[in-house]
Scaffold this active site. Structure first.
Site, short mmCIF file in Angstrom:
data_model
loop_
_atom_site.label_atom_id
_atom_site.label_comp_id
_atom_site.label_asym_id
_atom_site.label_seq_id
_atom_site.Cartn_x
_atom_site.Cartn_y
_atom_site.Cartn_z
N CYS A 282 -12.67 51.75 -47.22
CA CYS A 282 -13.95 52.11 -47.48
C CYS A 282 -15.07 51.94 -46.88
O CYS A 282 -14.74 53.20 -46.23
CB CYS A 282 -14.37 50.51 -48.52
N HIS B 99 -9.95 49.26 -53.09
CA HIS B 99 -10.16 47.87 -52.68
C HIS B 99 -8.73 47.42 -53.24
O HIS B 99 -8.92 47.52 -54.75
CB HIS B 99 -10.47 46.48 -52.81
#
Length: 525
Positions: free
Chosen positions: A338, A428
């Site tokens: 991310c 994630h």
């Protein structure tokens, strides 16, 4: 059984989250329909729910403890700090703006109504609701705007269990002092104490516990031992200390270990992503904040961040940015997740989070990221190298140019980047896909020259987490007064002990008289 209670803590990271998860799991195993609830959370560890919002990671874990899918119902207000003074405000799973302390005052009435309505609905739908407080109820400077501690307990008439972490020292003073500083009305809600992370013989602690009950009129509902094998999702950054190992490293299957250095960013988010690596035998994961700690590591992970540009500048100030570039040039394995993935690119255009516009990235991956006002929130499935994967996305940044091959295809679209032994993704939870994690670790070991490292074939992250929840439930059943907790749920009282006369605890000058409980409750000062 029907009822609700609130688990509060003397400090952040005192054990509220794990006690709530343990009670939820214990009651669920007994056939009780249980739901967790945290009115307001402050954490950058969040997950995407089935209903399309985001909640604190701890509430997602607690939902799993109850056999439920994560839902925005369990955490209606979430604050995600982007700096020391500003946080993103997430209400019922959706970001509604950025607030500081003064701004937040203007939202309190609206948020209080949201919290009350959600808790009422959960109480109607479930037999039991176990609520978790936030920080400490002793933060009396925040009492007027409190949504999650004594404000919630008072409004919803919840009995409160107060948890203290003895591993930090001074737990008896923490428990007594927290109660003492509260107003008489709030003191009346505190129904019992729990001591967390005790090492040694309880008999040595017992005189102090007895005295605590004498002084306060509240029972100690149990002493939870320090459990070496317990390591589950950290609620906030307190669980991601630099130079601290993650989990309990198990001996390797083969002849060599694989070492992982995870960079402890100032605004690290979703730090629990690396826990899947720590589940693997022979994989030693450690948080680091110094460039020297990258030397000798087989893999470096740059995790997510709630302040990507700010944390990128921190990488430069600390010398870690230069170390990452040198590592990339030498072919050393790196994983960016991310915000960490965005930092590895050549360019970040951010008019949203930092407001700094175009900023140069580390340049070890060939891509440009541009931030948008709307946040991507989705649970995703797809394939990486022919292997089925899943995860979730929480980010403002979009990849607008990708010069390297995509790592995977997610929901039919290219996702992530690969350049030699450098990988990046917005997903994630990706490493919880067991087959992908095993295949990828083999590639990491080969790139790192660890031919003696052998990947275990039977590790399941889901099973590891389920075992952790069962361990928590076992600790609750073995070391807490469960009948007293059940009475607390159904009657609002843990025992028949009288409530302390609040005036006595409010006036320390009376304490030197060494008054007993009986003299306090018979009407004397």
């Amino acid at each position: 059984m029907r009822g609700s209670l609130l688990v509060a803590g003397t400090t952040s990271d005192a054990g509220k989250s794990v006690v709530v998860a343990g009670i939820c799991r214990m009651l669920t195993r007994r056939g009780v329909r249980v739901a967790p609830f945290k009115a307001q959370n402050m954490s950058n560890n969040s997950v995407v729910t089935l209903d399309g919002g985001e909640i604190g990671r701890a509430q997602a874990l607690q939902a799993r403890a109850c056999g439920l899918e994560p839902s925005v119902r369990f955490n209606p207000v979430l604050l995600k700090p982007g700096s020391d003074r500003r946080s993103q405000l997430v209400v019922q799973g959706r970001a509604v703006g950025t607030v500081g302390a003064e701004d937040y005052l203007h939202h309190r009435h609206e948020l209080r109504a949201v919290v009350a309505a959600e808790l009422d609905a959960l109480r109607a739908d479930f037999d039991v609701v176990i609520c978790e407080g936030a920080g400490s109820p002793a933060e009396i400077n925040l009492r007027a705007t409190d949504l999650a501690n004594m404000g919630l307990a008072h409004a919803a008439r919840l009995p409160v269990i107060l948890v203290g972490d003895i591993d930090r020292g001074g737990v008896l003073a923490h428990l007594f002092g927290t109660l003492a500083i509260l107003s008489p009305a709030d003191q009346a809600s505190i129904s019992g104490f729990v001591v967390n992370k005790f090492r040694g013989a309880v008999e040595l602690l017992q005189p102090g516990l007895d005295r605590l009950t004498e002084l306060t009129g509240r029972p100690v509902l149990g002493v939870l031992p320090y459990a070496e094998d317990l390591w589950i999702d950290a609620e906030d950054s307190l669980g991601t200390l630099a130079d601290a190992p993650v989990g309990r490293p198990q001996p390797p299957v083969g002849a060599e270990w694989l070492t992982v250095a995870a960079i402890r960013l100032p605004r690290v988010s979703n730090s629990t992503d690396i826990e899947a690596l720590a589940c693997e035998p022979g994989v030693a994961v450690r948080w680091v904040s110094d460039p020297s700690r990258l030397v000798g590591a087989d893999l470096v992970v740059v995790p997510g961040s709630k302040a990507t540009v700010s944390d990128l500048r921190w990488l430069h100030r600390t010398g870690i940015a230069a170390a990452l570039r040198s590592r990339a040039a030498a072919g050393g394995p790196i994983l960016g997740i991310c915000g960490g993935y965005q930092m590895l690119g050549t360019r970040i255009v951010d008019h949203v989070e930092s407001g700094e516009g175009a900023v140069g990235g580390l340049g070890v991956l060939d891509m440009t990221t541009e931030f948008a006002e709307s946040k991507v929130l989705r649970r995703s499935v797809g394939y990486a190298e022919g292997i089925a994967v899943s995860g979730y996305e929480i980010h403002h940044g979009r990849v607008t140019r990708r010069g390297d091959p995509a790592w995977m295809t997610i929901d039919g679209a290219p996702e992530g980047s690969v350049r030699g032994s450098i990988w990046g993704t917005h997903l994630h939870g990706l490493l919880e896909s067991d087959d992908l994690r095993r295949s990828w670790l083999r590639a990491v070991a080969a790139a790192a020259g660890r031919s003696g490292f052998v990947v275990a074939e039977d590790v399941s992250v889901a099973r590891v987490r389920a075992a952790q929840l069962d361990l928590l439930a076992d600790l609750i059943e073995d070391h807490l007064d469960v009948p007293a907790i059940e009475r607390l749920l159904t009657t609002g009282k843990a025992t028949d002990l009288p409530t302390l006369v609040t005036d006595a605890i409010a006036h320390p000058e009376h304490m030197d008289r060494r008054l007993t409980l009986s003299t306090w409750t018979d009407g004397s000062p």
